[in-house]
Every structure is written in structure tokens, then in C-alpha cells.
Design a protein around this motif. Structure first.
Motif, PDB file in Angstrom:
ATOM      1  N   GLU A  42       0.846  -1.197   0.000  1.00  0.00           N
ATOM      2  CA  GLU A  42       0.000   0.000   0.000  1.00  0.00           C
ATOM      3  C   GLU A  42       0.883   1.248   0.000  1.00  0.00           C
ATOM      4  OE1 GLU A  42      -3.435   0.143   0.018  1.00  0.00           O
ATOM      5  OE2 GLU A  42      -3.446  -2.045  -0.205  1.00  0.00           O
ATOM      6  N   LEU A  43       0.520   2.220  -0.791  1.00  0.00           N
ATOM      7  CA  LEU A  43       1.289   3.461  -0.867  1.00  0.00           C
ATOM      8  C   LEU A  43       1.079   4.310   0.385  1.00  0.00           C
ATOM      9  CD1 LEU A  43       0.593   4.345  -4.579  1.00  0.00           C
ATOM     10  CD2 LEU A  43       2.766   3.602  -3.604  1.00  0.00           C
ATOM     11  N   PRO A  44       2.081   5.078   0.778  1.00  0.00           N
ATOM     12  CA  PRO A  44       1.937   5.949   1.950  1.00  0.00           C
ATOM     13  C   PRO A  44       0.986   7.109   1.648  1.00  0.00           C
ATOM     14  CG  PRO A  44       3.986   6.426   0.832  1.00  0.00           C
ATOM     15  CD  PRO A  44       3.388   5.224   0.143  1.00  0.00           C
ATOM     16  N   GLN A  45       0.447   7.707   2.682  1.00  0.00           N
ATOM     17  CA  GLN A  45      -0.405   8.871   2.494  1.00  0.00           C
ATOM     18  C   GLN A  45       0.483  10.079   2.254  1.00  0.00           C
ATOM     19  OE1 GLN A  45      -3.215   9.317   5.674  1.00  0.00           O
ATOM     20  NE2 GLN A  45      -4.554   7.788   4.777  1.00  0.00           N
ATOM     21  N   LEU A  46       0.340  10.651   1.066  1.00  0.00           N
ATOM     22  CA  LEU A  46       1.088  11.855   0.700  1.00  0.00           C
ATOM     23  C   LEU A  46       0.088  12.949   0.361  1.00  0.00           C
ATOM     24  CD1 LEU A  46       3.789  10.193  -1.601  1.00  0.00           C
ATOM     25  CD2 LEU A  46       3.980  10.741   0.828  1.00  0.00           C
ATOM     26  N   ALA A  47       0.550  14.016  -0.231  1.00  0.00           N
ATOM     27  CA  ALA A  47      -0.341  15.103  -0.649  1.00  0.00           C
ATOM     28  C   ALA A  47      -1.428  14.552  -1.577  1.00  0.00           C
ATOM     29  CB  ALA A  47       0.454  16.187  -1.368  1.00  0.00           C
ATOM     30  N   GLU A  48      -2.572  15.162  -1.553  1.00  0.00           N
ATOM     31  CA  GLU A  48      -3.724  14.709  -2.320  1.00  0.00           C
ATOM     32  C   GLU A  48      -3.413  14.513  -3.805  1.00  0.00           C
ATOM     33  OE1 GLU A  48      -8.002  16.589  -3.368  1.00  0.00           O
ATOM     34  OE2 GLU A  48      -7.413  16.641  -1.258  1.00  0.00           O
ATOM     35  N   TYR A  49      -2.609  15.367  -4.379  1.00  0.00           N
ATOM     36  CA  TYR A  49      -2.291  15.318  -5.813  1.00  0.00           C
ATOM     37  C   TYR A  49      -1.159  14.360  -6.167  1.00  0.00           C
ATOM     38  CZ  TYR A  49       1.567  18.241  -4.265  1.00  0.00           C
ATOM     39  OH  TYR A  49       2.670  18.710  -3.606  1.00  0.00           O
ATOM     40  N   ALA A  50      -0.486  13.786  -5.183  1.00  0.00           N
ATOM     41  CA  ALA A  50       0.721  12.979  -5.423  1.00  0.00           C
ATOM     42  C   ALA A  50       0.472  11.810  -6.367  1.00  0.00           C
ATOM     43  CB  ALA A  50       1.284  12.476  -4.099  1.00  0.00           C
ATOM     44  N   TYR A  51      -0.697  11.212  -6.302  1.00  0.00           N
ATOM     45  CA  TYR A  51      -0.967  10.007  -7.081  1.00  0.00           C
ATOM     46  C   TYR A  51      -1.874  10.241  -8.281  1.00  0.00           C
ATOM     47  CZ  TYR A  51       1.073   7.894  -2.921  1.00  0.00           C
ATOM     48  OH  TYR A  51       1.907   7.561  -1.883  1.00  0.00           O
ATOM     49  N   ASP A  52      -1.931  11.463  -8.775  1.00  0.00           N
ATOM     50  CA  ASP A  52      -2.778  11.784  -9.923  1.00  0.00           C
ATOM     51  C   ASP A  52      -2.488  10.905 -11.137  1.00  0.00           C
ATOM     52  OD1 ASP A  52      -4.093  13.690  -8.469  1.00  0.00           O
ATOM     53  OD2 ASP A  52      -3.178  15.413  -9.489  1.00  0.00           O
ATOM     54  N   ASP A  53      -1.230  10.542 -11.368  1.00  0.00           N
ATOM     55  CA  ASP A  53      -0.844   9.746 -12.532  1.00  0.00           C
ATOM     56  C   ASP A  53      -0.559   8.290 -12.196  1.00  0.00           C
ATOM     57  OD1 ASP A  53      -1.022  11.931 -14.268  1.00  0.00           O
ATOM     58  OD2 ASP A  53       1.026  12.550 -13.826  1.00  0.00           O
ATOM     59  N   VAL A  54      -0.808   7.876 -10.952  1.00  0.00           N
ATOM     60  CA  VAL A  54      -0.448   6.540 -10.482  1.00  0.00           C
ATOM     61  C   VAL A  54      -1.686   5.653 -10.361  1.00  0.00           C
ATOM     62  CG1 VAL A  54       0.625   5.233  -8.601  1.00  0.00           C
ATOM     63  CG2 VAL A  54       1.471   7.526  -9.164  1.00  0.00           C
ATOM     64  N   GLU A  55      -1.596   4.441 -10.887  1.00  0.00           N
ATOM     65  CA  GLU A  55      -2.641   3.436 -10.695  1.00  0.00           C
ATOM     66  C   GLU A  55      -2.329   2.749  -9.360  1.00  0.00           C
ATOM     67  OE1 GLU A  55      -5.955   1.978 -11.032  1.00  0.00           O
ATOM     68  OE2 GLU A  55      -5.332   2.947 -12.902  1.00  0.00           O
ATOM     69  N   VAL A  56      -2.885   3.303  -8.269  1.00  0.00           N
ATOM     70  CA  VAL A  56      -2.493   2.901  -6.913  1.00  0.00           C
ATOM     71  C   VAL A  56      -2.740   1.423  -6.623  1.00  0.00           C
ATOM     72  CG1 VAL A  56      -2.682   5.218  -5.952  1.00  0.00           C
ATOM     73  CG2 VAL A  56      -4.658   3.707  -5.898  1.00  0.00           C
ATOM     74  N   SER A  57      -3.678   0.802  -7.297  1.00  0.00           N
ATOM     75  CA  SER A  57      -3.974  -0.615  -7.044  1.00  0.00           C
ATOM     76  C   SER A  57      -2.872  -1.546  -7.539  1.00  0.00           C
ATOM     77  CB  SER A  57      -5.308  -0.996  -7.691  1.00  0.00           C
ATOM     78  OG  SER A  57      -5.205  -0.912  -9.102  1.00  0.00           O
ATOM     79  N   THR A  58      -1.884  -1.026  -8.275  1.00  0.00           N
ATOM     80  CA  THR A  58      -0.799  -1.856  -8.794  1.00  0.00           C
ATOM     81  C   THR A  58       0.506  -1.687  -8.019  1.00  0.00           C
ATOM     82  OG1 THR A  58      -0.017  -0.198 -10.383  1.00  0.00           O
ATOM     83  CG2 THR A  58      -1.772  -1.695 -11.120  1.00  0.00           C
TER      84      THR A  58
END
Length: 133
Positions: A42-58
Motif C-alpha cells: 500500500e502506498l503511503p499517504q502523501l499530498a492529495e495530488y501525489a498520485y494523480d498519474d499513479v494506478e495505486v492498485s498496482t
């Protein structure tokens, strides 16, 4: 077709091939993205916009280097491969690119390469696909 137009058309075709080949990052080109996800992936909690381009489920946790935790994930749409580097507090960086990407900042300098690529000179191997300086 005139010589300048032919040259321009050839250059455009070559640029398209280069750009398109760098826009895809199939999951099977990266050993680090294979296997079942676990809790630590699981990715860490970062700024709200940090994962705009990331498919977090992968995302997959790939290791640590000098106190910085590292994850790889596929990018959304044409973002290719993404790396997340988190050294705590506000010391983090997220970068996405084609099949290779190099990021740097307060959290360190890292390069992501597909399985068949040659390791960068002078780098420390963190995982199968991630190198650090």
C-alpha cells in the motif's frame, strides 16, 4: 514529395515511434510488479495530488535506501511506470514515465529500468528494477 517534406515526414515518423515506445510499460517487463499484493505494498499517504498519474492498485513495495521507502506502480493511461520515494515528513517524490524513469530530490535519486536493461554505472541495486545513488 520534395526533399524537405520527405525529411520532415521521416522525422515525424521516427519521433512518433520513439514517443510511443516510451509510453507503454507492460507489467510483465518489471519483476517488481509481479506477484500478489501484500499489506506493505500500500502506498503511503502523501499530498492529495501525489498520485494523480499513479494506478495505486498496482503498487508494490520494493525496498529502502538510506531511510527512504520505495514503491513501484503502473501509471494511469499513458503514464508508463511510476516510482514513489518517501523519506518521511515532507521529503517525498513521485515520478512517472515510459519504461525507464529517473527521479531525484530531497528523498534521493532513483532510476527504474525494465528487466532486460543494463544496470546504471555507480548505482546501488535496491530491487530487480530500482537503482539508487
Amino acid at each position: 514529395m520534395s526533399h524537405p517534406r520527405y525529411a520532415a515526414a521521416a522525422a515525424l515518423a521516427l519521433a512518433s515511434i520513439v514517443l510511443l515506445s516510451g509510453c507503454t510499460a507492460p507489467q510483465d517487463a518489471f519483476t517488481d510488479l509481479r506477484g500478489d499484493r501484500e499489506r506493505r505494498d500500500e502506498l503511503p499517504q502523501l499530498a492529495e495530488y501525489a498520485y494523480d498519474d499513479v494506478e495505486v492498485s498496482t503498487s508494490r513495495f520494493v525496498g529502502e535506501h538510506d531511510g527512504t521507502s520505495l514503491w513501484l506502480a503502473l501509471g494511469r493511461e499513458d503514464s508508463g511506470i511510476c516510482i514513489v520515494a518517501d523519506a518521511g515528513e515532507d521529503a517525498w517524490v513521485v515520478g512517472c514515465g515510459g519504461e525507464t524513469i529517473k527521479i531525484g530530490g530531497i528523498a534521493g535519486t532513483y532510476e527504474v529500468l525494465p528487466d532486460a536493461a543494463t544496470a546504471p554505472e555507480g548505482a546501488t541495486k535496491v530491487s530487480e528494477n530500482v537503482y539508487a545513488w
